[in-house]
Enzyme design. Sequence first.
Site, short mmCIF file in Angstrom:
data_model
loop_
_atom_site.label_atom_id
_atom_site.label_comp_id
_atom_site.label_asym_id
_atom_site.label_seq_id
_atom_site.Cartn_x
_atom_site.Cartn_y
_atom_site.Cartn_z
N ALA A 85 -3.91 4.13 5.73
CA ALA A 85 -2.81 4.72 5.89
C ALA A 85 -2.62 5.56 6.96
CB ALA A 85 -2.40 5.35 4.46
N GLY A 86 -1.47 5.68 7.77
CA GLY A 86 -1.07 6.60 8.76
C GLY A 86 -1.50 6.02 9.89
N ASN B 81 -1.01 -1.58 8.02
CA ASN B 81 0.26 -2.45 7.70
C ASN B 81 1.34 -1.90 8.48
OD1 ASN B 81 2.27 -3.62 6.16
ND2 ASN B 81 1.64 -3.09 4.27
N THR B 82 2.20 -0.76 8.21
CA THR B 82 3.37 -0.47 8.90
C THR B 82 3.25 -0.60 10.33
OG1 THR B 82 3.82 1.16 7.01
CG2 THR B 82 5.06 1.36 8.92
N LYS C 226 -7.76 -2.82 -5.10
CA LYS C 226 -7.26 -1.60 -4.26
C LYS C 226 -6.57 -0.87 -5.28
CE LYS C 226 -5.10 0.66 -0.63
NZ LYS C 226 -3.99 0.59 0.22
N GLY D 220 2.95 5.08 6.13
CA GLY D 220 3.95 4.59 6.90
C GLY D 220 4.43 5.65 7.84
#
Lengths: 367, 256
Positions: free
Chosen positions: B182-183, B204-205, B95, B156
């Site tokens: 992301a997001g 993830n977050t 990645k 995040g």
Amino acid sequence: MFTLPDFQRLRDIISACTAPEVERALAGPHPGISTLAALLSPAAAPYLPQMAVAAAGITAMRFGRTTQIYAPIYIHNFCHNHCLYCGFSADNRIERCLLTIDQAAAEAEILHQRGFNHILLVSGEAPGKMGVEYLEELAQRLRQRFAAISIEVQPLATDEYVRLFRAGITGVAVYQETYDRAVYGAMHPAGRKRDFDFRLETPARVARAGMREVGIGALLGLSDWRAEGLALGLHLAWLRKNFWRTALTVSFPRLRPAAGGFEPLTLVSERDLSQLIFALRIFDPDAGIVLSTREEARFRDGMVGLGPTRYSAGSCTAPGGYSHPHTEGEQFSIGDQRTIDQVCSAIRRKGYDPVRKDWDPSFQLAD
Amino acid sequence: MLTIAGHAFRSRLLLGTGKFSSAGILKQAIEASGCEMITVALRRVDLDDPADDIMGVLDRKKYIFLPNTSGARDAAEAVRLARLARAAGAGEWLKLEVTPDPRTLLPDPVETLYAAEELVKEGFKVLPYINADPILALKLQDAGVAAVMPLGAPIGTNLGLQTRLQVEIIIEQARVPVVVDAGLGAPSHAAEAMEIGADAVLVNTAISVAGDPVRMARAFARAVIAGREAFEAGLGPRSKQAEASSPLTGLDFLKE
């Protein structure tokens, strides 16, 4: 060039803040410098629990349930400065020593075996005793063993920071001690450190040299902590605008007992320190916040997840103190005497992961 | 079935490993998510240390290991890190993250393209993390990347699919899989990305900082399945005016 407003003016701005302004600061989506002033003000004191919740939420979002761990290595305790508050002051009759490269590497090896991957090389300010060549050689020796090596030594010139970056140093911490010019002058009666502006401009020189990370901060106990916080916020915001590639960390070390017996000029309670940390976290969600072993274990454990993102552990502030545990000549006595494993266990008990490696030297070192 | 660089995946959920409170919770979340590809920040792991916490929970036989170059500020750093990782046995998957601004961690499009071109030439299966820029996605595709990973919102933030329009254009044009990265802060965000035709999502977050990360991982897994099924079923058209589901009048009076 960063222009620092008059310190008294900062105090006035803060003292004029009202409870509704604090409430707006806590509810508003875009933290700004007026937000910071409100959150640092006496009017914000009753809102400490709400500030803690906001700071904890932001910290979790931006850093996750993790906390970085590092340890300092004190290289020497010689100093040509006469800072009234510091154990290393030239005026103090303490045992002085400068570690050889081999001795410093031996200290580092002990930390490596204890599980540290991030280290901070610290020294008094005596360029004649330890210059860039020494740091360059030590960094080259240690860089394959450690993920990240930072320094907290005398302020240097931009080209010297470039050399150190190439040698494998990743970050530089340089605390202003106090942003209050008058108090700064009184606290630094002699030595190169008397030059307030040279020190104030150091973080910019570090960033200009391409360093990954700059750490700034104020030593609490010398002047009004609220105005120190606002000045620090302004400095932080200026660095962000001008050096967007540089990661920033802040630290709020409180004065600790040290040789010379200096008594703090102002008292900063744990409650005050908490307010400062929460306010800075809300103001700058992405700044790393360091909480060192100056603070006691109880306070450090309580603050896990509420704002700080980096903890030192198992620290000794005397040069050679890891190899020879009873070495004298420390900079100050530490507040949290626990080992790295004990600190990590406490962090885990709070539901956070103590991260020992969060960098890789491969990023900056050419083949 | 999702295919990236010739490898077939049953799960369309990819998991990031940062920000978890412990390696144990991470392991449970990975299992609950059903994911088959896991991204790991190279700067966080010690590839040479078998006792490394994250590497310890990552069964390399069971999951595709997708190391990422997060922390790299330019193409040269990302390429160097990728080579070192491969030499240390991290494999061919990568990645690609080039994020010069440590505050927003937004990707540098120019350096990402340079790095992708080089790494593809060197045989890596490159999955670049990018802003939701359709032209950049096309250029990367032409460079030979295995997939593109446009962001839904900055890393995040948990703000969801803020870049929906741009991502839709990327999906419409792409020859390679599109992974929204992301997001994405809630299962509904992941479902939305899948409904508009994303091939997969990376989270993830939203999982790592949830009150119960393991249940949240399961919730995301289900949302991804639901979103994909909705996409394949074909969403009905949207209208600002109410329409009866069984029209009372039609055009049956027209004979021809």
